[in-house]
Design an enzyme around this catalytic site. Structure first.
Site, PDB file in Angstrom:
ATOM      1  N   GLU A 187      -5.330  -8.477  -1.273  1.00 12.06           N
ATOM      2  CA  GLU A 187      -6.005  -8.313   0.019  1.00 12.06           C
ATOM      3  C   GLU A 187      -7.469  -7.982  -0.232  1.00 12.06           C
ATOM      4  O   GLU A 187      -7.773  -7.105  -1.051  1.00 12.06           O
ATOM      5  CB  GLU A 187      -5.432  -7.148   0.831  1.00 12.06           C
ATOM      6  CG  GLU A 187      -4.128  -7.431   1.507  1.00 12.06           C
ATOM      7  CD  GLU A 187      -3.691  -6.300   2.442  1.00 12.06           C
ATOM      8  OE1 GLU A 187      -4.568  -5.665   3.066  1.00 12.06           O
ATOM      9  OE2 GLU A 187      -2.489  -6.066   2.532  1.00 12.06           O
ATOM     10  N   GLU A 194       0.831  -1.210   0.000  1.00  9.55           N
ATOM     11  CA  GLU A 194       0.000   0.000   0.000  1.00  9.55           C
ATOM     12  C   GLU A 194       0.864   1.259   0.000  1.00  9.55           C
ATOM     13  O   GLU A 194       0.787   2.103   0.911  1.00  9.55           O
ATOM     14  CB  GLU A 194      -0.947  -0.009   1.200  1.00  9.55           C
ATOM     15  CG  GLU A 194      -1.974  -1.131   1.117  1.00  9.55           C
ATOM     16  CD  GLU A 194      -3.087  -1.049   2.149  1.00  9.55           C
ATOM     17  OE1 GLU A 194      -2.886  -0.400   3.189  1.00  9.55           O
ATOM     18  OE2 GLU A 194      -4.151  -1.648   1.927  1.00  9.55           O
TER      19      GLU A 194
HETATM   20  C1  BG6 Z   1      -4.373  -3.183   4.689  1.00  8.22           C
HETATM   21  C2  BG6 Z   1      -3.027  -3.625   5.186  1.00  8.22           C
HETATM   22  O1  BG6 Z   1      -4.414  -1.809   4.812  1.00  8.22           O
HETATM   23  O2  BG6 Z   1      -5.501  -3.527   5.390  1.00  8.22           O
HETATM   24  C3  BG6 Z   1      -3.061  -4.763   6.169  1.00  8.22           C
HETATM   25  O3  BG6 Z   1      -2.150  -3.912   4.130  1.00  8.22           O
HETATM   26  C4  BG6 Z   1      -4.230  -4.586   7.117  1.00  8.22           C
HETATM   27  O4  BG6 Z   1      -1.821  -4.829   6.827  1.00  8.22           O
HETATM   28  C5  BG6 Z   1      -5.521  -4.598   6.300  1.00  8.22           C
HETATM   29  O5  BG6 Z   1      -4.289  -5.501   8.152  1.00  8.22           O
HETATM   30  C6  BG6 Z   1      -6.790  -4.488   7.113  1.00  8.22           C
HETATM   31  O6  BG6 Z   1      -6.719  -3.418   8.003  1.00  8.22           O
HETATM   32  P1  BG6 Z   1      -6.998  -3.631   9.540  1.00  8.22           P
HETATM   33  O7  BG6 Z   1      -6.728  -2.342  10.177  1.00  8.22           O
HETATM   34  O8  BG6 Z   1      -8.413  -4.051   9.644  1.00  8.22           O
HETATM   35  O9  BG6 Z   1      -6.051  -4.699   9.983  1.00  8.22           O
END
Ligand code: BG6
Length: 465
Positions: free
Chosen positions: A361, A172
């Site tokens: 993701e 990101e």
């Molecule tokens: C992304 C990141 O922003 O979102 C991850 O690359 C992160 O590291 C994921 O865990 C979800 O965000 P969160 O705050 O719910 O863990």
């Protein structure tokens, strides 16, 4: 019948600092994540003897990875996205030689994946960098950090060239605009000019890593990684539509540099009009020409844009200050759920770059509860993932080239934003609470069996609404 490609890389994604723990073991140095116990937006708290953070142990993946990988294999994973903790390899960031114990750990991890025929997809830097580089060199604010990163990247490409063929540079990368310590190792409140200069150094480092990967890893492929922050105009007022174009460019800028090899005109105008003058050398311009092989991104939500100041003020407290979309529902953490947005984003990225895409993701952070019979009925997660995968399949029909899908947090892990455990993403439940208490035992959720079927049937069991 609509289908996923035969070689589609189904799997999951984790990050070192959210799963491994073992934060000082075998020579590992402190990272920015180790001094941010309250998450990526949290304050830096320097470590003192006897203190602790939930991430110090996290879900103990450092020791339990063979069992966890066996569970991923049971679901039929073809791919696991992991990150290397830079501080296991170069504890302070500026050493001449890598730490052998750190290198050996990832050898074991990649060997374990190979045993189960799971392809590793490896991020070089996922929301952390050596704290030593922040303290002694101002993080990415310093040009010297480019060289330290290049040394690290070359060390891991060389060591794992036979074991890892798929790489990503910075997780990101556009997040630095919202969380400068996490992204570029600069304190909150740093001026925009400093942050963009640090981002420039990181973009050059990313391009140099792409070049090194091409030189060192035979048949290797390396991608960038964007937070896919797709925005919609709140209304069809031309002002809202143009402002939306500009806000989408705030993240597309990173992809434009990494995919096209130079700074886009709209960004040069932005710098001019905001009194930002970057130090960009001829060598930098040359380096940037080495572009990525594929584009990867995270996708969780969309937001709306308006020039209406009052509505913007109300939205300030939201994640990334997005104005909510009245047509969408939200997760327990206020993240708006928008499966069609994923299809739109895939098409936007494909139209813009014409490079293969990888969804690295996507997932639902939610509270889970264990029933008296031990089951965890996470129907909400199944629905969320089902609806998003249906849209991925639609995008494939639209002609978008997609390499794979690694859902975020296939096993519960420490959340990035606030270092919580109760925000769970996994198909596998981990017995650990927000205070770091629990047995760390693993349990299969209902979604575990569902995802296994999705992979086995190559998406044929997905339900269209
Ligand atoms: C992304 C990141 O922003 O979102 C991850 O690359 C992160 O590291 C994921 O865990 C979800 O965000 P969160 O705050 O719910 O863990």
């Amino acid at each position: 019948m609509k289908k996923f490609p035969k070689d589609f890389l189904w799997g999951g994604a984790v990050a070192a600092n959210q799963v491994e723990g073992a934060y000082r073991e075998n020579g590992k140095g402190l990272s920015t994540s180790d001094v941010q116990p309250h998450g990526v937006f949290g304050d830096v708290i320097e470590r003192v003897p006897g203190d602790s953070s939930i991430k110090d142990v996290a879900i103990d993946f450092y020791n339990r990875y063979p069992d966890d990988i066996a569970l991923f294999a049971e679901m039929g994973f073809r791919c696991l996205r992991v990150s290397i903790a830079w501080t296991r390899i170069f504890p302070n960031g500026d050493e001449e030689r890598p730490n052998e114990d750190g290198l050996a750990f990832y050898d074991r991890l990649f060997d374990e994946l190979a045993k189960h025929s799971i392809v590793p997809l490896v991020t070089l830097s996922h929301y952390e960098m050596p704290w030593g580089l922040v303290k002694n060199y101002d993080g990415w604010g310093s040009r010297e950090t480019i060289g330290f990163f290049e040394r690290y990247a070359r060390a891991v490409f060389t060591r794992y060239s036979d074991k890892v063929k798929l790489w990503l540079t910075f997780n990101e990368i556009n997040m630095s605009l919202h969380a400068p310590m996490t992204g570029v190792g600069l304190p909150e409140g740093s001026s925009e000019g400093l942050v963009y200069q640090a981002i420039h150094h990181q973009l050059v480092a990313s391009a140099l890593a792409v070049k090194s990967c091409h030189e060192i890893v035979e048949n290797g492929k390396i991608g960038n990684m964007l937070l896919g922050g797709l925005m919609y105009p709140l209304s069809c007022r031309p002002e809202d539509v143009f402002e939306t174009l500009q806000q989408n460019r705030s993240w597309q800028f990173f992809g434009d540099v990494q995919c096209r090899g130079s700074y886009p005109g709209y960004m040069l105008r932005y710098f001019r009009e905001h009194g930002i003058s970057l130090d960009i050398t001829e060598a930098d311009r040359d380096a940037l020409k080495e572009t990525v092989d594929f584009v990867s991104f995270s996708y969780y939500m969309t937001g709306c844009v308006t020039t209406n100041e009052e509505l913007n003020l109300q939205a300030r407290g939201n994640i990334l200050s997005m104005v909510p979309n009245p047509h969408l529902s939200s997760s327990q953490w206020g993240w708006q759920i928008d499966p069609i947005g994923l299809r739109t984003l895939l098409n936007v990225l494909w139209d813009r770059y014409q490079k293969p895409l990888f969804i690295v993701e996507n997932g639902l952070g939610a509270k889970d509860s264990i029933e008296s019979d031990g089951s965890i009925n996470d129907e909400y997660r199944i629905r969320y993932l089902n609806d998003h995968l249906v849209q991925v399949r639609e995008a494939i029909e639209d002609g978008v080239e997609i390499m794979g899908y690694t859902s975020w947090g296939p096993i519960d892990l420490v959340s990035a934003s606030k270092a919580e455990m109760s925000k769970r993403y996994g198909f596998i439940y981990v017995d650990l609470d927000d205070n770091g208490k629990g047995t760390l035992a693993r349990y299969r959720k209902k979604s575990f069996y569902w995802y296994k079927d999705v992979i086995a049937s190559e998406g044929a069991n997905l339900q269209e609404n």
